[in-house]
Structures are given as C-alpha cells and as structure tokens.
Design a protein around this motif. Structure first.
Motif, PDB file in Angstrom:
ATOM      1  N   ASN A   7       0.507   7.253  -6.223  1.00  0.00           N
ATOM      2  CA  ASN A   7      -0.845   7.809  -6.301  1.00  0.00           C
ATOM      3  C   ASN A   7      -1.343   8.070  -4.890  1.00  0.00           C
ATOM      4  O   ASN A   7      -1.629   7.139  -4.136  1.00  0.00           O
ATOM      5  N   TRP A  38      -4.093   9.022  -3.824  1.00  0.00           N
ATOM      6  CA  TRP A  38      -5.467   8.583  -3.545  1.00  0.00           C
ATOM      7  C   TRP A  38      -5.505   7.184  -2.951  1.00  0.00           C
ATOM      8  O   TRP A  38      -6.476   6.809  -2.283  1.00  0.00           O
ATOM      9  N   VAL A  39      -4.473   6.384  -3.195  1.00  0.00           N
ATOM     10  CA  VAL A  39      -4.405   5.053  -2.586  1.00  0.00           C
ATOM     11  C   VAL A  39      -4.319   5.191  -1.069  1.00  0.00           C
ATOM     12  O   VAL A  39      -4.974   4.451  -0.321  1.00  0.00           O
ATOM     13  N   TYR A  40      -3.520   6.145  -0.618  1.00  0.00           N
ATOM     14  CA  TYR A  40      -3.385   6.401   0.824  1.00  0.00           C
ATOM     15  C   TYR A  40      -4.743   6.800   1.410  1.00  0.00           C
ATOM     16  O   TYR A  40      -5.168   6.290   2.458  1.00  0.00           O
ATOM     17  N   VAL A  41      -5.431   7.722   0.725  1.00  0.00           N
ATOM     18  CA  VAL A  41      -6.743   8.183   1.210  1.00  0.00           C
ATOM     19  C   VAL A  41      -7.739   7.026   1.239  1.00  0.00           C
ATOM     20  O   VAL A  41      -8.483   6.840   2.211  1.00  0.00           O
ATOM     21  N   GLY A  42      -7.749   6.221   0.186  1.00  0.00           N
ATOM     22  CA  GLY A  42      -8.678   5.096   0.116  1.00  0.00           C
ATOM     23  C   GLY A  42      -8.435   4.069   1.201  1.00  0.00           C
ATOM     24  O   GLY A  42      -9.381   3.546   1.807  1.00  0.00           O
ATOM     25  N   PHE A  43      -7.144   3.776   1.464  1.00  0.00           N
ATOM     26  CA  PHE A  43      -6.816   2.792   2.494  1.00  0.00           C
ATOM     27  C   PHE A  43      -7.201   3.302   3.884  1.00  0.00           C
ATOM     28  O   PHE A  43      -7.761   2.559   4.699  1.00  0.00           O
ATOM     29  N   LYS A  56       2.315   1.809  -3.489  1.00  0.00           N
ATOM     30  CA  LYS A  56       1.276   2.320  -4.382  1.00  0.00           C
ATOM     31  C   LYS A  56       0.953   3.776  -4.053  1.00  0.00           C
ATOM     32  O   LYS A  56       0.691   4.582  -4.954  1.00  0.00           O
ATOM     33  N   SER A  57       0.978   4.120  -2.764  1.00  0.00           N
ATOM     34  CA  SER A  57       0.668   5.484  -2.343  1.00  0.00           C
ATOM     35  C   SER A  57       1.722   6.472  -2.810  1.00  0.00           C
ATOM     36  O   SER A  57       1.420   7.647  -3.048  1.00  0.00           O
ATOM     37  N   ILE A  84       0.833  -1.201   0.000  1.00  0.00           N
ATOM     38  CA  ILE A  84       0.000   0.000   0.000  1.00  0.00           C
ATOM     39  C   ILE A  84       0.870   1.253   0.000  1.00  0.00           C
ATOM     40  O   ILE A  84       0.573   2.239  -0.709  1.00  0.00           O
ATOM     41  N   LEU A 104      -9.490   5.503   4.573  1.00  0.00           N
ATOM     42  CA  LEU A 104     -10.956   5.509   4.645  1.00  0.00           C
ATOM     43  C   LEU A 104     -11.498   4.112   4.904  1.00  0.00           C
ATOM     44  O   LEU A 104     -12.471   3.927   5.657  1.00  0.00           O
ATOM     45  N   LEU A 105     -10.870   3.100   4.296  1.00  0.00           N
ATOM     46  CA  LEU A 105     -11.294   1.713   4.509  1.00  0.00           C
ATOM     47  C   LEU A 105     -11.137   1.314   5.972  1.00  0.00           C
ATOM     48  O   LEU A 105     -12.040   0.682   6.552  1.00  0.00           O
TER      49      LEU A 105
END
Length: 490
Positions: free
Chosen positions: A169, A171-176, A165-166, A162, A178-179
């Motif tokens: 991008n 947004w990967v950090y934000v998505g993770f 990937k962050s 993760i 948030l999850l």
C-alpha cells in the motif's frame, strides 16, 4: 538450518547469469561502504572536539545526550530510503518439512547484518569509552551501549516493517514520510516540543535511573515481534509479490459464491472434475448408478436390508468413487496448496460442501423411485443422511492416508493409477457400517427403528462436522509432508 540457507544463497548467487559482474559491483560497493565507515570512525574519535566546538558552554556528556535521538530520527529516514529488504527465495522451502518460524527467523536476523546497524556502533562507542567510561562509570557506559544497540535494532525492524507495508500500500509510505516531516516541523518550526530535551531526559536519566535502559530493549523486542508476526502471517505465495491481482473468474458458479472462500474452492474443484477425463468419469458413474435401483426394486425377493445396498450407492456413489482418491486429484498442484494462503479448515469444508451438493442432487433424482413405495424413498433419505454425515468423515479420514498421485490427463478405462490398499480398505466401512446398526434392530424385530437410528447417526455427524473437521485437520498436519512426498513420486 541457518547454515543451509546461507549455503543455498551463496550457490544461488554464484550460479546466476552474470555472477562475475555482480561480484565486481559488490566489491566496488564494499569499498565505498568501507570508506564511509572509516570516515564515521574518524568522526567518532574526534566527536568530543566537535561537540566542544558546537556547544562550547555545555558539558560534553550533556551535549552528547542531547543529540542522540536526532541521530536515530535521521537514521530512520536514511534506512527507509536506502536499506534493502533481506531476501530469500522462500518458495522452494514453503512446502518442505521446514517450520515457518525457522524461515522467518532467518529473514529477521539476516536484516541485522546491514551496515546501517554498524554505523551507530562505530559512531558512538569510541565516545562512550573515551568520555563516559572515564567521567561517569563503567556501568553507565555499558547502559549507554545497550541503549544505543536497542534503538538501532528498533530502527532496523521498524524501517523493514514500514517498507514491507509500503510494498502493498503506497499510502503507508506517504503517511510515514508525512509523520517524519511533522515531527521535524513540530520541533524546529512550531516548537511544540524539543527532541533535544527528550533525548537529554532519557540518556541523562540513565546515569541516575539505570532501569531506563529497559525502554529501548523493550521497544526493540516489541518491534522484532511485530515484524516477525507480520512476515509469518504473510509467508504465502499470494503475499510474496509486491502487487496483488484481484479478479473473479467468469466461470465461477453463482450458487457457491454465497459460501465465500469455501464456495470458490468448490467451484474450482467442479472445474477440475469437468475438465479432466478420470475425474469426470466419477460424475458419469454417479449418473449411471441412479438406475441401479431398478435391478433391486423390480425383484420382489429382495428384503429391505438388501435395499440399503442400492440406496448407499445411488445417493453416495460420488462420495465413495471420487472420495477414495480425495487429495490425489490435486496431486499435481498439492505443493501449491500447502504454501498458499488457504486454510485447511476451508479446504475440508469445501470437500464436505461438494459431497453434500452432489449427494443432495443424487437423492432428488431418485425421488421417481416412489413408484415402488414411500418406504423406498424413506430408505434413500436415511442413507442420504448417512452418506453426507458419516461417510464423508470416513472418506476424509482415509484421504490423509493416501499417498498415491493421479495423472488427470489419463483416461479412466483400465487405469489403476492411485489405487492401493487404502482404497480397498475404504469400501468396507462405507458399505458395512450401516448394517452394524440396522441388522441388530432387524433381528430384534424393529427394522424401521434401525433405519431411524442410521438417519439419526447421520444427522448427529452433520451437526458435529466442525468437531470432525478439527480432528481431520490435526491428523492432516501430521501427515501432510508424507502425502506431498508421495505425490511427487511419478
């Protein structure tokens, strides 16, 4: 190879400016980490007392089973915030005879040395040996240990994946993040499910169903494979930075843009040709030899078999002259090509496209020779097909055997740099092979049939370029390190 990587990292650390300060910082950090681990160890020895105080009406093993997944969710959050990516200055190794698997495997296993991986082992193992080993069985205790290690390894590689990937991008950090928030809200606020129940169902299930232990083992192995594959597929100089700059040069050639990456490579090579003295001379010679036919066609004593000779040179001199030093033109940055994310298939296709383009222009510029008859143009066309079909493959085959570098800044006059036995041998098949087809037909009284066979052979090679590219690519991978080593010798 792992020991060599470790030695290089130690030397790199000790030889850097401010190494003494770095050592002092690491000593202080090591003392703090040791202090934290000692606190964790103390908590581990008194975990049974803590669980009795928090869950007075529950069995110790039951309460322990219910909290383990909570720990690993928190562990994942801590790792994502604090765990550093394992580093290795891979650039110096990418062009050497070292497999990518070796480099990636070192990076993958180096991450297991993080103190985050010691934390759950120190925290849970004393309780497992103190309580589960006694109350349940030795086998059950061993299953708990394997499960804890499996989830630890899974968290380790998931967090690293993760984070990598962050870096590319945000947004990967934000998505993770948030999850993780949604998982917490779904349990504590919305009560859609219970992490405690899931944790108990799994770890208590180990007692009755030992095969449950396969789940964390499989998850850990799968996450290792995903992380390994991602690193291997992105182990290129373009991918090593956290930011990518995407741009188009204002000097790109619009005609080649339609060919994608292959077209970009051709555009770059044309710039190389035009900006350097020796490579530019190959274009000048190609233009000069377009008048070569006047020496032959004005002399009535020359037969059609002799006319093959100027036709080869006028439509294919660039292939012969430039192609004989094929990879030597890129000798100064050949190591960069090896470690860049450029498919060698595209690299070869670019060479073929460059040859075809220049030969096509050369053939079109010879059309005024129709003054000497349409048969002359037919010979030119036949040899043009031979050049772009057969001679391009021959040139690329010999290129894999050329280990001599060329200094592009030097002039072409009396410059024998890069010339060797390979270049001397190359001219023979390029010039003589068409005659092996033509002369037998001429002796049998069918010279035009011989010309047609030469043209058909050229077309056949053009149609099967994809096959020849695969063969040339396999041959290149066997010799690329030898080529690179030769180009480094100045």
């Amino acid at each position: 190879m792992t020991s060599i990587f470790i030695q290089h990292e130690i030397k790199s650390f000790l030889r850097t400016v401010g190494a003494g300060k770095s050592i002092a910082v690491k000593v202080v950090m090591g003392i703090l980490i040791l202090y934290l681990l000692l606190n964790v160890l103390a908590l581990a020895f008194f975990m049974d007392k803590v669980l009795e105080a928090i869950f007075p009406n529950e069995d110790l093993v039951v309460s322990f089973c219910k909290i383990i997944l909570y720990y690993f969710l928190a562990d994942l959050l801590w790792r994502f915030q604090l765990q550093e990516l394992p580093t290795l200055q891979v650039q110096p190794y990418l062009h050497l005879r070292i497999k990518k698997n070796t480099i990636v495997r070192y990076l993958s296993f180096a991450s297991l040395l993080s103190f985050f991986n010691l934390w759950p082992i120190i925290l849970f193992l004393p309780f497992i040996f103190k309580v589960i080993w006694v109350d349940a069985s030795h086998t059950t205790a061993l299953l708990f240990i394997i499960a804890v290690i499996g989830f630890t390894v899974f968290n380790n590689y998931l967090s690293l994946f993760i984070k990598r990937k962050s870096n590319l991008n945000g947004w990967v950090y934000v998505g993770f993040a948030l999850l993780l928030v949604l998982l917490g809200l779904a349990d504590f606020s919305w009560h859609w499910y219970s992490i405690r129940n899931i944790s108990f169902a799994f770890f208590n299930g180990l007692i009755q169903h030992p095969y449950y232990v396969l789940l964390p083992v499989v998850l850990a192995a799968l996450m290792y494979y995903i992380n390994f594959s991602y690193l291997k597929n992105n182990l290129y100089l373009e991918e090593l930075g956290s930011k990518k700059t995407i741009y188009k040069s204002s000097t790109n050639i619009p005609f080649f843009s339609r060919f994608g990456k292959v077209g970009d490579l051709v555009s770059n090579e044309i710039k190389l040709i035009l900006r350097n003295k020796r490579s530019r001379s190959s274009i000048v010679m190609t233009g000069g030899f377009l008048f070569y036919g006047i020496l032959f066609y004005t002399n009535k004593s020359y037969s059609d078999s002799m006319k093959l000779f100027p036709a080869i040179f006028m439509t294919g001199l660039f292939i012969i002259n430039y192609g004989q030093f094929m990879f030597s033109w890129q000798a100064s940055h050949f190591d960069g090509i090896l470690i860049s994310k450029i498919s060698f298939t595209d690299f070869l296709k670019a060479k073929l496209l460059l040859f075809t383009t220049v030969s096509t222009l050369a053939f079109l510029l010879t059309l005024p020779y129709v003054y000497f008859g349409w048969h002359v143009i037919f010979i030119h066309f036949v040899m043009y097909l031979w050049n772009i079909g057969v001679n391009t493959v021959i040139v690329l085959f010999f290129a894999n055997r050329n280990y001599r570098r060329i200094d592009l800044s030097k002039g072409a006059s009396f410059n024998w740099e890069g010339v060797g036995a390979t270049q001397l041998l190359l001219g023979l098949p390029l010039i003589l092979c068409p005659y092996l087809i033509y002369l037998p037909c001429k002796w049998l009284g069918h010279p035009d049939f011989g010309l047609i066979l030469i043209g058909l052979t050229g077309i056949l090679f053009v149609l099967t370029h994809s096959y020849w590219i695969k063969q040339l690519e396999a041959d290149f991978y066997e010799k690329k390190y030898t080529i690179a080593e030769g180009f480094r010798n100045k």
